[in-house]
Design a protein around this motif. Structure first.
Motif, short mmCIF file in Angstrom:
data_model
loop_
_atom_site.label_atom_id
_atom_site.label_comp_id
_atom_site.label_asym_id
_atom_site.label_seq_id
_atom_site.Cartn_x
_atom_site.Cartn_y
_atom_site.Cartn_z
N TYR A 148 35.00 47.93 31.03
CA TYR A 148 34.93 47.99 32.56
C TYR A 148 36.41 48.23 33.04
O TYR A 148 37.35 47.45 32.22
N ASP A 149 36.66 48.81 34.11
CA ASP A 149 37.87 49.01 34.84
C ASP A 149 38.29 47.74 35.90
O ASP A 149 39.51 47.26 35.87
N ILE A 150 37.28 47.33 36.22
CA ILE A 150 37.44 46.07 37.19
C ILE A 150 36.24 45.07 36.72
O ILE A 150 35.10 45.28 36.68
N VAL A 151 36.58 43.90 36.72
CA VAL A 151 35.71 42.77 36.62
C VAL A 151 35.98 41.70 37.81
O VAL A 151 36.94 41.13 38.07
N ILE A 152 34.91 41.57 38.43
CA ILE A 152 35.01 40.54 39.58
C ILE A 152 34.04 39.26 39.37
O ILE A 152 33.17 39.19 38.77
N LEU A 153 35.01 38.31 39.62
CA LEU A 153 34.25 36.84 39.01
C LEU A 153 34.03 36.56 40.81
O LEU A 153 35.02 35.61 41.20
N ASP A 154 32.75 36.64 41.33
CA ASP A 154 32.57 36.34 42.61
C ASP A 154 32.21 34.87 42.61
O ASP A 154 31.37 34.36 41.87
N GLU A 155 32.79 34.28 43.44
CA GLU A 155 32.64 32.72 43.84
C GLU A 155 33.15 31.80 42.76
O GLU A 155 32.88 30.78 42.63
N VAL A 156 34.01 32.38 41.85
CA VAL A 156 34.61 31.70 40.80
C VAL A 156 35.41 30.32 41.28
O VAL A 156 35.44 29.44 40.55
N ASN A 157 36.06 30.51 42.42
CA ASN A 157 36.83 29.75 42.86
C ASN A 157 35.89 28.38 43.33
O ASN A 157 36.32 27.33 43.07
N VAL A 158 35.00 28.71 43.95
CA VAL A 158 33.87 27.40 44.21
C VAL A 158 33.42 27.01 42.99
O VAL A 158 33.22 25.63 43.08
N ALA A 159 33.19 27.52 41.94
CA ALA A 159 32.55 27.09 40.62
C ALA A 159 33.52 26.04 40.31
O ALA A 159 33.32 24.93 39.55
N VAL A 160 34.90 26.47 40.16
CA VAL A 160 35.87 25.43 39.60
C VAL A 160 36.02 24.34 40.58
O VAL A 160 36.12 23.24 40.46
N TYR A 161 36.13 24.49 42.18
CA TYR A 161 35.85 23.41 42.92
C TYR A 161 34.72 22.43 42.65
O TYR A 161 34.99 21.12 42.80
N TYR A 162 33.82 22.85 42.23
CA TYR A 162 32.45 22.02 41.96
C TYR A 162 32.45 21.65 40.46
O TYR A 162 31.66 20.82 40.01
N ASN A 163 33.82 21.91 39.77
CA ASN A 163 33.75 21.23 38.50
C ASN A 163 32.71 21.61 37.61
O ASN A 163 32.45 21.11 36.61
N LEU A 164 32.36 22.98 37.51
CA LEU A 164 31.27 23.78 36.83
C LEU A 164 32.09 23.96 35.59
O LEU A 164 31.63 24.15 34.11
N PHE A 165 33.54 24.42 35.55
CA PHE A 165 34.37 24.46 34.45
C PHE A 165 35.55 24.21 35.35
O PHE A 165 35.73 24.11 36.49
N THR A 166 36.78 24.52 34.45
CA THR A 166 38.12 24.19 34.94
C THR A 166 38.78 25.59 35.36
O THR A 166 38.42 26.48 34.64
N ALA A 167 39.61 25.41 35.87
CA ALA A 167 40.77 26.59 36.07
C ALA A 167 41.43 27.14 34.92
O ALA A 167 41.15 28.62 34.72
N LYS A 168 41.49 26.18 33.98
CA LYS A 168 42.11 26.59 32.72
C LYS A 168 41.10 27.47 31.90
O LYS A 168 41.66 28.47 31.08
N ASP A 169 39.97 27.10 32.02
CA ASP A 169 38.84 27.65 31.33
C ASP A 169 38.86 29.28 31.71
O ASP A 169 38.66 30.19 31.12
N VAL A 170 39.01 29.46 33.17
CA VAL A 170 38.92 30.81 33.83
C VAL A 170 40.08 31.64 33.25
O VAL A 170 40.25 32.75 33.05
N ILE A 171 41.44 30.77 33.46
CA ILE A 171 42.75 31.70 33.03
C ILE A 171 42.52 32.07 31.62
O ILE A 171 43.03 33.22 31.05
N ASP A 172 41.95 31.05 30.68
CA ASP A 172 41.65 31.49 29.12
C ASP A 172 41.12 32.95 29.21
O ASP A 172 41.23 33.69 28.32
N VAL A 173 39.91 32.74 29.87
CA VAL A 173 39.04 34.03 29.77
C VAL A 173 39.78 35.22 30.28
O VAL A 173 39.64 36.25 29.64
#
Length: 171
Positions: free
Chosen positions: A94-119
């Motif tokens: 894919y040319d573009i990958v959108i992680l919609d509402e990922v900020n809210v997922a981090v806010y609710y501790n579903l995973f960490t910001a570091k987890d997302v940055i690693d991905v």
């Protein structure tokens, strides 16, 4: 070279902006993958895949939005979604990958910001892949690594007059 975008803030339009960018990219012949965290409800934009080639949308949430404390199911769905996004990014299709509402997922501790940055750091070096992170409460770590940050600020909203979400406008 691809860039990281963050669309955040308490105003309406973060997902809408991401979908607008997706439409523009598809019309330019690009392939777009959208992973929606927390969302599992039927939103009108899910039908876009019927009309737009090169678009994939997947949801990683239940049939309701988290209002208080996330359940174990919320956590598992989100983490499975993040693992799916990791594979999508590593595959480089894919040319573009959108992680919609990922900020809210981090806010609710579903995973960490570091987890997302690693991905999102798994973008193949030879790809010009754009990564879009949306949702209220963008963590500072996302703002720090982003190349573009847009804050949607609510000035006035008809919801304050009792207007509920409308099909085709808010969902």
């Amino acid at each position: 070279m691809g860039y990281i975008h963050v669309y955040t803030g308490n105003g309406k339009g973060k997902t809408t902006a991401a979908f607008g960018l997706a439409l523009r990219a598809i019309c330019a012949g690009k392939k777009v993958y959208i992973g929606q965290f927390i969302k599992g409800m039927k939103y009108s934009e899910l039908d876009a895949v019927k009309y737009l080639p090169n678009l994939v949308i997947e949801q990683y949430g239940r049939n309701c939005f988290i209002k208080n404390k996330p359940t174990q199911e919320d956590i598992e769905l989100a983490r499975n979604g993040l693992n799916k996004i990791k594979k999508v990014i590593e595959d480089g299709a894919y040319d573009i990958v959108i992680l919609d509402e990922v900020n809210v997922a981090v806010y609710y501790n579903l995973f960490t910001a570091k987890d997302v940055i690693d991905v999102i750091s798994k973008v193949p070096k030879e790809r010009d892949m754009e990564i879009i992170l949306t949702g209220r409460y963008a963590p500072q770590e996302f703002i720090d690594i982003a190349d573009l940050v847009t804050e949607m600020k609510e000035i006035k909203h008809y919801y304050q007059k009792g207007v509920m979400a409308r099909k085709g406008i808010e969902f």
